[in-house]
Structure formats: C-alpha cells, structure tokens
Write a protein that holds these residues in place. Sequence first.
Motif, PDB file in Angstrom:
ATOM      1  N   GLU A  54       0.901  -1.556  -0.124  1.00  0.00           N
ATOM      2  CA  GLU A  54       0.152  -0.094   0.068  1.00  0.00           C
ATOM      3  C   GLU A  54       0.741   1.240  -0.067  1.00  0.00           C
ATOM      4  OE1 GLU A  54      -0.342  -2.349   2.694  1.00  0.00           O
ATOM      5  OE2 GLU A  54      -1.885  -3.610   1.339  1.00  0.00           O
ATOM      6  N   SER A  55       2.117   1.024   0.440  1.00  0.00           N
ATOM      7  CA  SER A  55       3.013   2.215   0.307  1.00  0.00           C
ATOM      8  C   SER A  55       3.333   2.739  -1.029  1.00  0.00           C
ATOM      9  CB  SER A  55       4.061   2.271   1.220  1.00  0.00           C
ATOM     10  OG  SER A  55       5.134   1.011   0.614  1.00  0.00           O
ATOM     11  N   VAL A  56       3.452   1.789  -1.939  1.00  0.00           N
ATOM     12  CA  VAL A  56       3.719   2.122  -3.358  1.00  0.00           C
ATOM     13  C   VAL A  56       2.524   2.122  -4.367  1.00  0.00           C
ATOM     14  CG1 VAL A  56       6.296   1.573  -3.200  1.00  0.00           C
ATOM     15  CG2 VAL A  56       4.364  -0.335  -3.902  1.00  0.00           C
ATOM     16  N   ILE A  57       1.352   1.655  -3.945  1.00  0.00           N
ATOM     17  CA  ILE A  57       0.383   1.464  -5.140  1.00  0.00           C
ATOM     18  C   ILE A  57      -0.823   2.470  -4.620  1.00  0.00           C
ATOM     19  CG2 ILE A  57       1.098  -0.813  -6.064  1.00  0.00           C
ATOM     20  CD1 ILE A  57      -1.248  -1.915  -4.561  1.00  0.00           C
ATOM     21  N   ASP A  58      -1.589   2.796  -5.456  1.00  0.00           N
ATOM     22  CA  ASP A  58      -2.877   3.705  -5.169  1.00  0.00           C
ATOM     23  C   ASP A  58      -3.940   2.679  -5.016  1.00  0.00           C
ATOM     24  OD1 ASP A  58      -2.076   6.257  -4.970  1.00  0.00           O
ATOM     25  OD2 ASP A  58      -2.530   6.515  -7.215  1.00  0.00           O
ATOM     26  N   GLY A  59      -3.901   1.507  -5.551  1.00  0.00           N
ATOM     27  CA  GLY A  59      -4.731   0.350  -5.718  1.00  0.00           C
ATOM     28  C   GLY A  59      -4.910  -0.662  -6.687  1.00  0.00           C
ATOM     29  N   THR A  60      -5.460  -1.808  -6.532  1.00  0.00           N
ATOM     30  CA  THR A  60      -5.266  -2.724  -7.415  1.00  0.00           C
ATOM     31  C   THR A  60      -6.305  -2.608  -8.625  1.00  0.00           C
ATOM     32  OG1 THR A  60      -4.632  -4.158  -5.822  1.00  0.00           O
ATOM     33  CG2 THR A  60      -5.262  -5.432  -7.995  1.00  0.00           C
ATOM     34  N   VAL A  61      -6.034  -2.573  -9.874  1.00  0.00           N
ATOM     35  CA  VAL A  61      -7.078  -2.728 -10.981  1.00  0.00           C
ATOM     36  C   VAL A  61      -7.670  -3.778 -11.086  1.00  0.00           C
ATOM     37  CG1 VAL A  61      -7.253  -2.258 -13.359  1.00  0.00           C
ATOM     38  CG2 VAL A  61      -5.635  -0.784 -12.162  1.00  0.00           C
ATOM     39  N   GLY A  62      -6.826  -5.048 -10.974  1.00  0.00           N
ATOM     40  CA  GLY A  62      -7.651  -6.415 -11.079  1.00  0.00           C
ATOM     41  C   GLY A  62      -6.748  -7.283 -11.422  1.00  0.00           C
ATOM     42  N   ILE A  63      -7.311  -8.476 -11.530  1.00  0.00           N
ATOM     43  CA  ILE A  63      -6.424  -9.715 -11.640  1.00  0.00           C
ATOM     44  C   ILE A  63      -7.168 -10.612 -12.862  1.00  0.00           C
ATOM     45  CG2 ILE A  63      -5.356 -11.890 -10.917  1.00  0.00           C
ATOM     46  CD1 ILE A  63      -5.387 -10.247  -8.106  1.00  0.00           C
ATOM     47  N   LEU A  64      -6.243 -10.966 -13.720  1.00  0.00           N
ATOM     48  CA  LEU A  64      -6.865 -12.192 -14.723  1.00  0.00           C
ATOM     49  C   LEU A  64      -5.832 -13.303 -14.507  1.00  0.00           C
ATOM     50  CD1 LEU A  64      -7.215  -9.710 -17.693  1.00  0.00           C
ATOM     51  CD2 LEU A  64      -8.964 -10.388 -16.476  1.00  0.00           C
ATOM     52  N   ILE A  65      -6.399 -14.556 -14.627  1.00  0.00           N
ATOM     53  CA  ILE A  65      -5.854 -15.718 -14.953  1.00  0.00           C
ATOM     54  C   ILE A  65      -6.141 -16.582 -15.997  1.00  0.00           C
ATOM     55  CG2 ILE A  65      -5.684 -17.965 -13.501  1.00  0.00           C
ATOM     56  CD1 ILE A  65      -6.795 -16.240 -11.021  1.00  0.00           C
ATOM     57  N   ALA A  66      -5.159 -17.045 -16.500  1.00  0.00           N
ATOM     58  CA  ALA A  66      -5.216 -17.999 -17.887  1.00  0.00           C
ATOM     59  C   ALA A  66      -4.387 -19.261 -17.431  1.00  0.00           C
ATOM     60  CB  ALA A  66      -4.819 -17.156 -18.997  1.00  0.00           C
ATOM     61  N   MET A  67      -4.923 -20.255 -17.959  1.00  0.00           N
ATOM     62  CA  MET A  67      -4.096 -21.472 -17.919  1.00  0.00           C
ATOM     63  C   MET A  67      -3.378 -21.484 -19.143  1.00  0.00           C
ATOM     64  SD  MET A  67      -5.324 -22.679 -14.913  1.00  0.00           S
ATOM     65  CE  MET A  67      -4.445 -24.022 -14.994  1.00  0.00           C
ATOM     66  N   PRO A  68      -2.186 -22.443 -19.096  1.00  0.00           N
ATOM     67  CA  PRO A  68      -1.400 -22.648 -20.085  1.00  0.00           C
ATOM     68  C   PRO A  68      -2.297 -22.804 -21.467  1.00  0.00           C
ATOM     69  CG  PRO A  68      -0.691 -24.122 -18.551  1.00  0.00           C
ATOM     70  CD  PRO A  68      -2.082 -23.581 -18.149  1.00  0.00           C
ATOM     71  N   GLY A  69      -1.654 -22.005 -22.550  1.00  0.00           N
ATOM     72  CA  GLY A  69      -2.271 -21.989 -23.968  1.00  0.00           C
ATOM     73  C   GLY A  69      -3.575 -21.452 -24.003  1.00  0.00           C
ATOM     74  N   GLN A  70      -4.224 -20.679 -22.821  1.00  0.00           N
ATOM     75  CA  GLN A  70      -5.619 -20.083 -23.102  1.00  0.00           C
ATOM     76  C   GLN A  70      -5.591 -18.738 -22.834  1.00  0.00           C
ATOM     77  OE1 GLN A  70      -8.163 -22.222 -20.278  1.00  0.00           O
ATOM     78  NE2 GLN A  70      -7.633 -24.207 -21.086  1.00  0.00           N
ATOM     79  N   LYS A  71      -6.652 -17.845 -22.968  1.00  0.00           N
ATOM     80  CA  LYS A  71      -6.905 -16.585 -22.891  1.00  0.00           C
ATOM     81  C   LYS A  71      -7.872 -16.549 -21.285  1.00  0.00           C
ATOM     82  CE  LYS A  71      -6.581 -15.524 -27.762  1.00  0.00           C
ATOM     83  NZ  LYS A  71      -7.352 -14.619 -28.792  1.00  0.00           N
ATOM     84  N   SER A  72      -7.670 -15.392 -20.809  1.00  0.00           N
ATOM     85  CA  SER A  72      -8.563 -15.000 -19.710  1.00  0.00           C
ATOM     86  C   SER A  72     -10.116 -15.101 -20.122  1.00  0.00           C
ATOM     87  CB  SER A  72      -8.224 -13.685 -19.290  1.00  0.00           C
ATOM     88  OG  SER A  72      -8.128 -12.757 -19.961  1.00  0.00           O
ATOM     89  N   LEU A  73     -10.843 -15.473 -19.156  1.00  0.00           N
ATOM     90  CA  LEU A  73     -12.339 -15.465 -19.787  1.00  0.00           C
ATOM     91  C   LEU A  73     -12.707 -13.845 -19.733  1.00  0.00           C
ATOM     92  CD1 LEU A  73     -13.513 -18.241 -17.234  1.00  0.00           C
ATOM     93  CD2 LEU A  73     -13.102 -18.251 -19.550  1.00  0.00           C
ATOM     94  N   GLY A  74     -12.299 -13.106 -19.458  1.00  0.00           N
ATOM     95  CA  GLY A  74     -12.785 -11.790 -19.511  1.00  0.00           C
ATOM     96  C   GLY A  74     -11.676 -10.714 -19.838  1.00  0.00           C
ATOM     97  N   ALA A  75     -12.015  -9.480 -19.433  1.00  0.00           N
ATOM     98  CA  ALA A  75     -11.091  -8.414 -19.503  1.00  0.00           C
ATOM     99  C   ALA A  75     -11.108  -7.375 -18.411  1.00  0.00           C
ATOM    100  CB  ALA A  75     -11.120  -7.773 -20.960  1.00  0.00           C
ATOM    101  N   LEU A  76     -10.196  -6.585 -18.265  1.00  0.00           N
ATOM    102  CA  LEU A  76     -10.190  -5.456 -17.120  1.00  0.00           C
ATOM    103  C   LEU A  76     -10.489  -4.391 -17.816  1.00  0.00           C
ATOM    104  CD1 LEU A  76      -7.153  -6.728 -14.740  1.00  0.00           C
ATOM    105  CD2 LEU A  76      -9.917  -6.817 -14.208  1.00  0.00           C
TER     106      LEU A  76
END
Length: 135
Positions: A76-98
């Motif tokens: 928290e001392s270096v960031i204003d906040g988290t935009v979000g997190i995307l996860i993808a398995m090998p060879g795949q794309k994330s299910l959505g977008a931020l």
Amino acid sequence: MVLLAFGAACQRPPRQVTIVGSDYAFRGPDSLPAGPVAISFENQGRVPHELSIARLKPGITLDSALAAVRAGAAPESVIDGTVGILIAMPGQKSLGALGVDLVAGRTYGLICQFQDAPDRPPHLMLGMVGSIEAR
C-alpha cells in the motif's frame, strides 16, 4: 439526419489491448494513451499465470516499487490500488477483460505472483513483471 448525444452513448469504445504471458515474462505495450482501455490476458506459457495490475503512486516506478516491497515495505505504500487480476491456464486466454480508465502520467505495474510449487519462488521473482505508462 438527427444526431443525439447522451453521455456514455457518444463515448468511443475502449481500446482493446492483450497482454501475453510466457514462462516468465509479459509482452505488451510499454505505454498507452490515457483513457479507457480493456485489457485481456493470453497465457502462451506451459504453466498457469496471472496478470495482476495495480496503479502505482505518483512518481513511483516499477523498479522502485519492487525494491521497496522486497525490502519489507507494505504494498500500500507504493500503489494507489489494484485494478484487477486476470488468470489464464497454459495455452488459454482469460475469460474476460479488465476495464480501466488510464490516468495520464501514471504507471501501472504488472506482476504474476503464482508459484510453480510451494518451494519455488513467485513468478515475479523470475522476471514476470512489467509496466504500462499512461501518456
């Protein structure tokens, strides 16, 4: 022809940007114009990866943020906040977008905190970090 303008109805759609992850790096733009953007994630590696995005505080670079956290500073001392997190398995794309409205002059840090095994270092320690500068 009649042209009607109603707030969001006349705004242009956000830019579409894909960040590509591999074992152990990110590929994507180093900078983007300020404004709305939709960020998706594609994992071209052999292990699961995440794309965690945070807006850094003004004047903080990715290198200085990582050094501070490695030295024991609270994130928290270096960031204003988290935009979000995307996860993808090998060879795949994330299910959505931020969706994020990039603020001019700000830096957005990209990291993967996944580990290949409990006794292995987080991917960010293997070089899976990056940043995007909003212009």
